[in-house]
Design a protein around this motif. Structure first.
Motif, mmCIF file in Angstrom:
data_model
loop_
_atom_site.group_PDB
_atom_site.id
_atom_site.type_symbol
_atom_site.label_atom_id
_atom_site.label_comp_id
_atom_site.label_asym_id
_atom_site.label_seq_id
_atom_site.Cartn_x
_atom_site.Cartn_y
_atom_site.Cartn_z
ATOM 1 N N CYS A 213 0.864 -1.177 0.000
ATOM 2 C CA CYS A 213 0.000 0.000 0.000
ATOM 3 C C CYS A 213 0.902 1.228 0.000
ATOM 4 C CB CYS A 213 -0.913 -0.005 1.218
ATOM 5 S SG CYS A 213 -1.948 1.470 1.351
ATOM 6 N N THR A 249 -7.034 2.315 -5.580
ATOM 7 C CA THR A 249 -8.190 2.048 -4.727
ATOM 8 C C THR A 249 -8.934 3.323 -4.340
ATOM 9 O OG1 THR A 249 -6.583 1.919 -2.915
ATOM 10 C CG2 THR A 249 -7.390 -0.154 -3.810
ATOM 11 N N SER A 250 -8.245 4.472 -4.364
ATOM 12 C CA SER A 250 -8.895 5.773 -4.184
ATOM 13 C C SER A 250 -7.891 6.850 -4.597
ATOM 14 C CB SER A 250 -9.331 5.988 -2.721
ATOM 15 O OG SER A 250 -8.254 6.451 -1.931
ATOM 16 N N ILE A 270 -11.134 -7.194 -7.463
ATOM 17 C CA ILE A 270 -10.962 -6.373 -6.265
ATOM 18 C C ILE A 270 -11.321 -4.921 -6.549
ATOM 19 C CG2 ILE A 270 -9.262 -5.453 -4.640
ATOM 20 C CD1 ILE A 270 -7.770 -8.132 -4.920
ATOM 21 N N GLN A 271 -10.821 -4.389 -7.665
ATOM 22 C CA GLN A 271 -11.073 -2.990 -7.998
ATOM 23 C C GLN A 271 -12.547 -2.734 -8.275
ATOM 24 O OE1 GLN A 271 -9.845 -0.332 -7.507
ATOM 25 N NE2 GLN A 271 -9.383 0.991 -9.249
ATOM 26 N N ASP A 273 -15.074 -4.316 -7.014
ATOM 27 C CA ASP A 273 -15.775 -4.336 -5.732
ATOM 28 C C ASP A 273 -15.517 -3.055 -4.944
ATOM 29 O OD1 ASP A 273 -17.259 -5.845 -3.557
ATOM 30 O OD2 ASP A 273 -15.363 -5.457 -2.538
ATOM 31 N N MET A 274 -14.277 -2.576 -4.971
ATOM 32 C CA MET A 274 -13.944 -1.346 -4.254
ATOM 33 C C MET A 274 -14.762 -0.169 -4.790
ATOM 34 S SD MET A 274 -11.585 -1.734 -1.859
ATOM 35 C CE MET A 274 -10.855 -0.106 -1.698
ATOM 36 N N CYS A 275 -14.839 -0.057 -6.119
ATOM 37 C CA CYS A 275 -15.552 1.069 -6.724
ATOM 38 C C CYS A 275 -17.050 1.007 -6.468
ATOM 39 C CB CYS A 275 -15.281 1.113 -8.230
ATOM 40 S SG CYS A 275 -13.600 1.613 -8.660
ATOM 41 N N VAL A 278 -17.151 0.239 -1.766
ATOM 42 C CA VAL A 278 -16.303 0.766 -0.694
ATOM 43 C C VAL A 278 -15.968 2.246 -0.889
ATOM 44 C CG1 VAL A 278 -14.126 0.528 0.543
ATOM 45 C CG2 VAL A 278 -15.308 -1.516 -0.310
ATOM 46 N N THR A 279 -15.330 2.581 -1.992
ATOM 47 C CA THR A 279 -14.809 3.929 -2.188
ATOM 48 C C THR A 279 -15.895 4.884 -2.657
ATOM 49 O OG1 THR A 279 -12.700 2.939 -2.854
ATOM 50 C CG2 THR A 279 -12.991 5.280 -3.291
ATOM 51 N N GLN A 284 -12.956 8.259 -5.994
ATOM 52 C CA GLN A 284 -12.493 7.279 -6.975
ATOM 53 C C GLN A 284 -11.624 7.969 -8.024
ATOM 54 O OE1 GLN A 284 -15.742 4.961 -8.610
ATOM 55 N NE2 GLN A 284 -16.606 4.559 -6.591
#
Length: 306
Positions: A213, A249-250, A270-271, A273-275, A278-279, A284
């Protein structure tokens, strides 16, 4: 008073009580969750658009439900606006002379698809725009900035390349790249990451599928870090000289993974799902996965995760 009516009334009263010409108050919402709603206060001055502040409307609504009067909420916001406005206008006047502002120029990564950049100074990588900005005002919680239009470069008598280099140097100096260990992030709220540009990293996480990260010490606008000169190359060095994938991720951080270890399809899932879950939309940067190619020393688009 229910939430939507409260927000409508609050924006109306902010506009009326401040009584500032060229001030706009509107709601920014992605429609997913009310927690992400923001009331945006924007000032238009001398061909510039300056976002003075963003107010968490749900926090204001909770205060109202807890018994705080609407007038008191509006008064606090009004006081902040007038403080910000005076400082901001003074600093905006400094834009006329390059030497007055050169130390406060910086580069920020934004979503090219969402930003109106026709008149601004910027560079594009895939669907990401790196934009030249001037820090008008900053406190612990907020940075007020303006994007620099081309006509200001002409007024300064400067070429884009010179100004861009100075801004990138400022950005890298003030927002130093950091690597964040997941276990430390969970254990220590004050953890500000590990330096990696000069100091060696003692662990071997870069040899596994965990990835790294990457952000800044303040964990703000950290996605820009991978575009700093030399950062992507250094990350590749830490990964044994391999190419790596970049997941934005953001706007505040990125995940990097060795391209020979982690499948692109996994990162796309993963991306996506994040968009979607989550984010917040306003934070974004891109739905696409990027790749650093060591042989060419460049970042390219690898895949769009739809």
């Amino acid at each position: 008073m229910e939430y939507n009516k409260f927000v409508e009334e609050l924006m109306k009263k902010i506009k009326e009580t401040t009584d500032i010409e060229n001030l706009d108050v509107n709601l920014q919402s992605d429609g997913k969750t009310l927690e992400d709603d923001r009331i945006c206060v924007t000032l238009y001055d001398d061909r510039e658009t300056v976002h003075l502040m963003k107010i968490r409307s749900m926090e204001a609504y909770r205060a109202y439900q807890s018994g705080e009067k609407m007038e008191a909420i509006v008064r606090d916001i009004k006081d902040d606006i007038f403080i910000y406005r005076e400082d901001i206008i003074q600093n905006l006047r400094k834009l006329r002379v390059y030497e007055n502002v050169e130390n406060r120029l910086f580069i920020q990564a934004v979503s090219y698809d969402r930003e109106g950049l026709e008149q601004q100074v910027y560079e594009v990588v895939g669907d990401i725009a790196l934009v030249l900005c001037f820090e008008v005002w900053e406190n612990r919680d907020n940075i007020v900035k303006v994007k620099i239009p081309f006509w200001i470069l002409e007024k300064w008598g400067k070429e884009k390349e010179e100004v861009w280099q100075r801004a990138m140097e400022n950005t890298a100096r003030r927002a130093e790249p950091r690597r964040f260990r997941y276990e430390n992030l969970i254990r220590d709220p004050e953890y500000d990451g590990d330096r990696f540009m000069e100091e060696p990293l003692e662990d071997s996480v870069y040899e596994t599928g965990l990835g790294m990260c990457i952000s800044t010490a303040k964990k703000v606008n950290g996605a820009t870090v991978v575009f700093y000169p030399g950062v992507a190359r250094r990350l590749s060095d830490l990964m044994g000289g391999h190419d790596f994938y970049i997941v934005f991720t953001s706007i505040h951080e990125v995940m990097v993974h060795r391209a020979d270890i982690v499948p692109l399809e996994t990162l796309c899932c993963i991306q996506k799902d994040m968009c979607e879950n989550v984010t917040a939309k306003e934070e974004q940067l891109s739905r696409r996965i990027y790749r650093y190619c060591r042989d060419k020393d460049c970042i390219i688009q690898a895949e769009e995760c739809v």
